[in-house]
Design a protein around this motif. Structure first.
Motif, PDB file in Angstrom:
ATOM      1  N   GLU A   1      -1.794 -42.439   8.027  1.00 35.67           N
ATOM      2  CA  GLU A   1      -3.277 -42.440   7.869  1.00 35.67           C
ATOM      3  C   GLU A   1      -3.815 -43.713   7.959  1.00 35.67           C
ATOM      4  O   GLU A   1      -4.862 -43.939   8.878  1.00 35.67           O
TER       5      GLU A   1
ATOM      6  N   GLN B   1      -1.579 -31.133   3.361  1.00 35.06           N
ATOM      7  CA  GLN B   1      -2.803 -30.655   3.781  1.00 35.06           C
ATOM      8  C   GLN B   1      -3.481 -31.482   4.704  1.00 35.06           C
ATOM      9  O   GLN B   1      -3.951 -32.760   4.268  1.00 35.06           O
ATOM     10  N   TRP B   2      -3.757 -31.005   5.771  1.00 34.17           N
ATOM     11  CA  TRP B   2      -4.414 -31.969   7.025  1.00 34.17           C
ATOM     12  C   TRP B   2      -5.605 -32.336   6.786  1.00 34.17           C
ATOM     13  O   TRP B   2      -5.945 -33.653   7.105  1.00 34.17           O
ATOM     14  N   GLU B   3      -6.456 -31.737   5.742  1.00 36.61           N
ATOM     15  CA  GLU B   3      -7.772 -32.381   5.603  1.00 36.61           C
ATOM     16  C   GLU B   3      -7.729 -33.527   4.703  1.00 36.61           C
ATOM     17  O   GLU B   3      -8.741 -34.290   4.988  1.00 36.61           O
ATOM     18  N   GLU B   4      -6.527 -33.940   4.114  1.00 32.76           N
ATOM     19  CA  GLU B   4      -6.463 -35.080   3.399  1.00 32.76           C
ATOM     20  C   GLU B   4      -6.047 -36.276   4.352  1.00 32.76           C
ATOM     21  O   GLU B   4      -6.318 -37.589   3.998  1.00 32.76           O
TER      22      GLU B   4
ATOM     23  N   PRO C   1      -7.235 -37.043   8.123  1.00 30.85           N
ATOM     24  CA  PRO C   1      -8.214 -36.781   9.197  1.00 30.85           C
ATOM     25  C   PRO C   1      -7.788 -37.460  10.478  1.00 30.85           C
ATOM     26  O   PRO C   1      -7.734 -37.040  11.390  1.00 30.85           O
TER      27      PRO C   1
ATOM     28  N   LYS D   1      -4.451 -36.279  11.503  1.00 32.48           N
ATOM     29  CA  LYS D   1      -4.703 -35.022  12.303  1.00 32.48           C
ATOM     30  C   LYS D   1      -5.147 -35.071  13.745  1.00 32.48           C
ATOM     31  O   LYS D   1      -4.709 -34.409  14.671  1.00 32.48           O
ATOM     32  N   LYS D   2      -6.170 -35.917  14.011  1.00 29.16           N
ATOM     33  CA  LYS D   2      -6.681 -36.419  15.355  1.00 29.16           C
ATOM     34  C   LYS D   2      -5.597 -36.920  16.087  1.00 29.16           C
ATOM     35  O   LYS D   2      -5.370 -36.374  17.358  1.00 29.16           O
TER      36      LYS D   2
ATOM     37  N   ASP E   1      -3.445 -33.786  17.103  1.00 29.45           N
ATOM     38  CA  ASP E   1      -3.835 -32.943  18.276  1.00 29.45           C
ATOM     39  C   ASP E   1      -4.005 -33.533  19.547  1.00 29.45           C
ATOM     40  O   ASP E   1      -3.636 -32.981  20.570  1.00 29.45           O
TER      41      ASP E   1
END
Length: 230
Positions: A144, A178-181, A183, A186-187, A190
């Motif tokens: 991250e 958990q992906w929301e932790e 971001p 996760k981008k 994707d």
């Protein structure tokens, strides 16, 4: 033609994706690791560590065949073969290699252990469960932070470092993530997941994989079979 001896696991997917990204002709030869194919003499002759993937390139260096095992080494070889995905100069190459080593030495092994103790361990041992779940979070924090600074792991260009790490993050939920932790991660995930070559690579041998429910298969993968002499 490159023969890739493999199975649809994160390490196998690395090479399937890379071959698709490189546009190199290849033939996927299944090595069913739940049935013990990785212990057959013909496979051990190519991969003495009895792990997938391994490749045999009929058109290797100097036009001579070469056999390689270890997914990181195969990624470097393929990138060198097509002169892509390994940076445009020495600085970019070594920045790419350090993130490849991060995956090989840390992200892959530790996420694999997190997945194992959270999903497959016959007994939920609290120490192991927490140890590897916490390490998974630490490693995702490393990703991250890096991906908050650049689009890809080695900088602004997609590289073998991303090819190596991406398949391991496909099971984030099973690793306690958990992906929301995360971001930025996760981008990044994707973005890579949308690449046509990645989607093609993920389909290689996919229909041959079955849910791991058989006790014999679990023993082959996790039990005493791993330590038997072959």
């Amino acid at each position: 033609m490159i023969d890739v001896y493999s199975w649809p696991t994160p390490n196998g997917h690395k090479i399937h994706i890379m071959l698709e990204e490189c546009g190199l002709p290849y033939r996927a030869i299944p090595v069913d690791i739940s049935a013990g194919d990785q212990f057959k003499p013909e496979f051990l002759a190519i991969s003495p560590n009895n792990k997938i993937p391994a490749i045999v390139d009929a058109d290797g260096p100097s036009g001579k065949p070469i056999a390689l095992f270890e997914s990181g080494a195969i990624l470097v070889y393929l990138a060198s073969k097509v002169n892509r995905f390994l940076g445009n100069n020495d600085r970019e190459k070594f920045e790419t290699l350090q993130w490849l080593m991060f995956q090989m030495g840390g992200l892959g092994p530790m996420l694999g252990q997190a997945h194992h103790f959270r999903i497959y361990a016959p007994e939920k041992i609290e120490y192991a469960y927490n140890r590897y779940t916490n390490e998974a979070h630490r490693l995702y924090n490393v990703l991250e932070k890096r991906l908050s600074q650049s689009a890809f792991l080695a900088g602004e260009e997609y590289s073998i470092a991303d090819v190596a790490c991406f398949p391991w993050t496909r099971s984030a939920a099973n690793q306690g993530i958990q992906w929301e932790e995360f971001p930025h991660t996760k981008k990044w995930f994707d973005t890579i997941n949308e690449r046509p070559a990645v989607q093609r690579g993920l389909q290689v041998l996919a229909k041959q994989r079955k849910p791991l429910t058989d006790d014999k298969a679990k023993d082959i993968l996790f039990g005493k079979t791993q330590y038997a002499k072959h």
